[in-house]
Design a protein around this motif. Structure first.
Motif, short mmCIF file in Angstrom:
data_model
loop_
_atom_site.label_atom_id
_atom_site.label_comp_id
_atom_site.label_asym_id
_atom_site.label_seq_id
_atom_site.Cartn_x
_atom_site.Cartn_y
_atom_site.Cartn_z
N PHE A 25 0.78 -1.14 -0.02
CA PHE A 25 0.09 -0.02 0.06
C PHE A 25 0.83 1.25 0.01
N ARG A 26 1.85 1.29 0.72
CA ARG A 26 2.83 2.44 0.91
C ARG A 26 3.53 2.76 -0.50
N HIS A 27 3.50 4.00 -0.78
CA HIS A 27 4.09 4.38 -2.04
C HIS A 27 4.53 5.73 -1.98
N ALA A 28 5.30 6.48 -2.77
CA ALA A 28 5.57 7.90 -2.46
C ALA A 28 4.37 8.77 -3.13
N ALA A 29 3.59 9.13 -2.11
CA ALA A 29 2.55 9.83 -2.75
C ALA A 29 2.89 11.21 -3.16
N TRP A 81 11.77 21.44 -4.12
CA TRP A 81 11.33 20.97 -5.23
C TRP A 81 10.80 19.56 -5.25
N GLY A 82 11.20 18.94 -4.13
CA GLY A 82 10.69 17.43 -4.24
C GLY A 82 9.26 17.37 -3.33
N ALA A 83 8.81 18.65 -3.09
CA ALA A 83 7.32 18.63 -2.21
C ALA A 83 6.46 19.62 -3.03
N GLY A 85 4.05 19.00 -4.87
CA GLY A 85 2.57 18.67 -4.98
C GLY A 85 2.22 18.18 -3.43
N GLN A 86 3.17 17.99 -2.61
CA GLN A 86 2.84 17.25 -1.24
C GLN A 86 2.68 18.54 -0.27
N LEU A 87 3.64 19.64 -0.37
CA LEU A 87 3.45 20.98 0.54
C LEU A 87 2.01 21.42 0.52
N ALA A 158 17.76 9.85 12.42
CA ALA A 158 16.43 10.12 12.24
C ALA A 158 15.91 9.45 11.21
N TYR A 159 16.64 8.92 10.29
CA TYR A 159 15.99 8.02 9.24
C TYR A 159 15.38 6.61 9.84
N ILE A 160 15.67 6.41 10.71
CA ILE A 160 15.08 5.00 11.63
C ILE A 160 13.65 5.37 11.95
N SER A 176 2.00 8.57 2.47
CA SER A 176 3.13 9.45 2.87
C SER A 176 4.25 9.61 1.91
N CYS A 177 4.87 10.65 1.89
CA CYS A 177 6.14 10.67 0.99
C CYS A 177 7.47 11.16 1.62
N ALA A 178 8.26 10.59 2.03
CA ALA A 178 9.87 11.10 2.49
C ALA A 178 10.26 11.96 1.44
N ILE A 179 10.66 13.07 1.69
CA ILE A 179 11.20 14.24 0.80
C ILE A 179 12.69 14.76 1.19
N GLU A 180 13.48 14.35 0.48
CA GLU A 180 15.01 15.06 0.37
C GLU A 180 15.14 16.37 -0.61
N GLY A 181 14.23 16.29 -1.50
CA GLY A 181 14.36 17.36 -2.50
C GLY A 181 14.13 18.65 -1.93
N PHE A 182 14.91 19.24 -1.18
CA PHE A 182 15.03 20.80 -0.59
C PHE A 182 16.17 21.28 -0.60
N VAL A 205 17.04 17.45 7.76
CA VAL A 205 17.95 16.34 6.83
C VAL A 205 16.61 15.82 5.95
N VAL A 206 15.58 15.50 6.35
CA VAL A 206 14.66 14.89 5.62
C VAL A 206 13.19 15.29 6.05
N MET A 207 12.17 15.44 5.27
CA MET A 207 10.81 15.60 5.34
C MET A 207 9.96 14.56 5.22
N PRO A 219 2.85 1.06 -10.46
CA PRO A 219 3.12 -0.44 -9.92
C PRO A 219 4.57 -0.35 -9.31
N LYS A 220 4.80 -1.26 -8.28
CA LYS A 220 6.11 -0.95 -7.57
C LYS A 220 7.13 -1.54 -8.60
N ALA A 221 8.36 -0.91 -8.57
CA ALA A 221 9.45 -1.47 -9.37
C ALA A 221 10.55 -1.71 -8.24
C1 LIG Z 1 14.95 9.23 2.10
C2 LIG Z 1 13.93 9.47 0.77
C3 LIG Z 1 13.79 10.89 -0.07
C4 LIG Z 1 12.81 10.89 -0.97
N1 LIG Z 1 12.69 12.13 -1.54
C5 LIG Z 1 11.87 12.47 -2.21
C6 LIG Z 1 11.31 13.60 -2.82
O1 LIG Z 1 12.06 14.74 -2.43
N2 LIG Z 1 10.36 13.96 -3.64
C7 LIG Z 1 9.56 12.93 -3.89
O2 LIG Z 1 8.51 13.21 -4.62
N3 LIG Z 1 9.76 11.57 -3.64
C8 LIG Z 1 10.95 11.36 -2.75
N4 LIG Z 1 11.29 10.11 -2.34
C9 LIG Z 1 10.34 9.00 -3.00
C10 LIG Z 1 11.05 8.03 -3.77
O3 LIG Z 1 11.21 8.43 -5.03
C11 LIG Z 1 10.57 6.86 -3.76
O4 LIG Z 1 10.27 6.17 -2.39
C12 LIG Z 1 10.92 5.58 -4.85
O5 LIG Z 1 10.97 6.08 -5.88
C13 LIG Z 1 10.23 4.22 -4.69
O6 LIG Z 1 8.92 4.40 -4.98
P1 LIG Z 1 7.56 3.91 -4.15
O7 LIG Z 1 8.15 4.70 -2.70
O8 LIG Z 1 6.45 4.60 -4.43
O9 LIG Z 1 7.92 2.38 -3.78
C14 LIG Z 1 11.89 9.97 -1.47
C15 LIG Z 1 12.10 8.73 -0.82
C16 LIG Z 1 13.17 8.36 0.33
C17 LIG Z 1 13.00 7.25 1.08
#
Ligand SMILES: Cc1cc2nc3c(=O)[nH]c(=O)nc-3n(C[C@H](O)[C@H](O)[C@H](O)COP(=O)(O)O)c2cc1C
Length: 232
Positions: A25-29, A81-83, A85-87, A158-160, A176-182, A205-207, A219-221
């Motif tokens: 279910f979890r994916h980077a929304a 830049w990585g957030a 759509g999310q912010l 922190a990542y743990i 959820s979506c982890a974000i390092e794009g900033f 360090v991460v959002m 689909p999951k890769a």
């Molecule tokens: C530490 C970390 C940083 C990430 N940074 C971003 C980000 O800035 N923006 C974004 O849209 N996705 C970000 N992602 C999402 C990844 O691109 C995504 O988890 C990966 O492509 C696998 O896809 P899935 O999570 O949908 O399975 C990040 C994921 C992780 C774990």
């Protein structure tokens, strides 16, 4: 006598299917349904999961900033830049900070202070523990030769907590979506202006964006297991 957790565990509590379903279910929304809010009790659980996460030497070298203020989200947007759509759409938006290298040095006050106030160690016990920490950093981990690595090491802790939050969120049907794009420097300045950090001590360090999906996930890769695991 009270039973320990594994003695009480049965499939109704946490089934293998439930775990597998949550991980699928979890994916980077990339954006969320802006009309849906995570209930307070669910978000409190996620914070509790972070709080209970382990850290090396138990130093908990990180903090969480919850960005509730919409105007602050707007200020952050150009530098994240990585957030994009999310912010603007996340129900909850979290920034993890980690201790700087200077704050993590064994002779800096943080470690000793944390051990005394959190673990309740005496001054002498905390001093001995810090000496052990210094020995490990010097002789085993080699981190004092390149002290800037101490911040990276703090970030790993922190990542743990981040990973645990994402997993439990998924188990509760929260996206959820982890974000390092900033831009770290700019985000640090904004956090400092809001008195959320003192940059000599803590840096972002991460959002983590949290909410409820609006788009279907891709689909999951992933690599297959035998490309990942080696047995000896
Ligand atoms: C530490 C970390 C940083 C990430 N940074 C971003 C980000 O800035 N923006 C974004 O849209 N996705 C970000 N992602 C999402 C990844 O691109 C995504 O988890 C990966 O492509 C696998 O896809 P899935 O999570 O949908 O399975 C990040 C994921 C992780 C774990």
């Amino acid at each position: 006598m009270t039973k320990v957790y594994y003695e009480c565990m049965d499939d109704d509590m946490v089934s293998k299917d439930h775990i597998q379903t949550a991980f699928n279910f979890r994916h980077a929304a990339k954006r969320f349904d802006g009309t849906k809010k995570i209930p307070d009790s669910e978000f409190e659980l996620l914070l509790e999961v972070a709080r209970l996460s382990p850290s090396s030497f138990g130093l908990e070298p990180w903090n969480i900033i919850v960005v509730n203020d919409d105007s602050f989200r707007k200020e952050l947007l150009p530098w994240c830049w990585g957030a994009q759509g999310q912010l603007p759409t996340a129900s909850h938006f979290v920034i993890f900070t980690a201790k700087t290298s200077a704050a993590m040095l064994p002779d800096a006050p943080y470690a000793k202070h944390a051990l005394q106030t959190v673990r309740g160690l005496s001054e002498t016990e905390a001093g001995e523990y810090v000496a052990f920490y210094k020995k490990w950093l010097t002789e085993d981990y080699g981190r004092l030769e390149a002290p800037q690595l101490l911040h990276e090491w703090a970030a790993r802790q922190a990542y743990i907590a981040l990973g645990n939050m994402m997993t439990v969120a998924a188990m509760r049907g929260i996206d959820s979506c982890a974000i390092e794009g900033f831009k770290i420097e700019k985000v640090s300045q904004l956090l400092e202006a809001r008195q959320c950090i003192v940059p000599k001590q803590d840096l972002p360090v991460v959002m983590l964006a949290l909410g409820y999906r609006i788009d279907p996930p891709k689909p999951k890769a992933r690599r297959v297991l035998n490309q990942i695991v080696k047995e000896v």
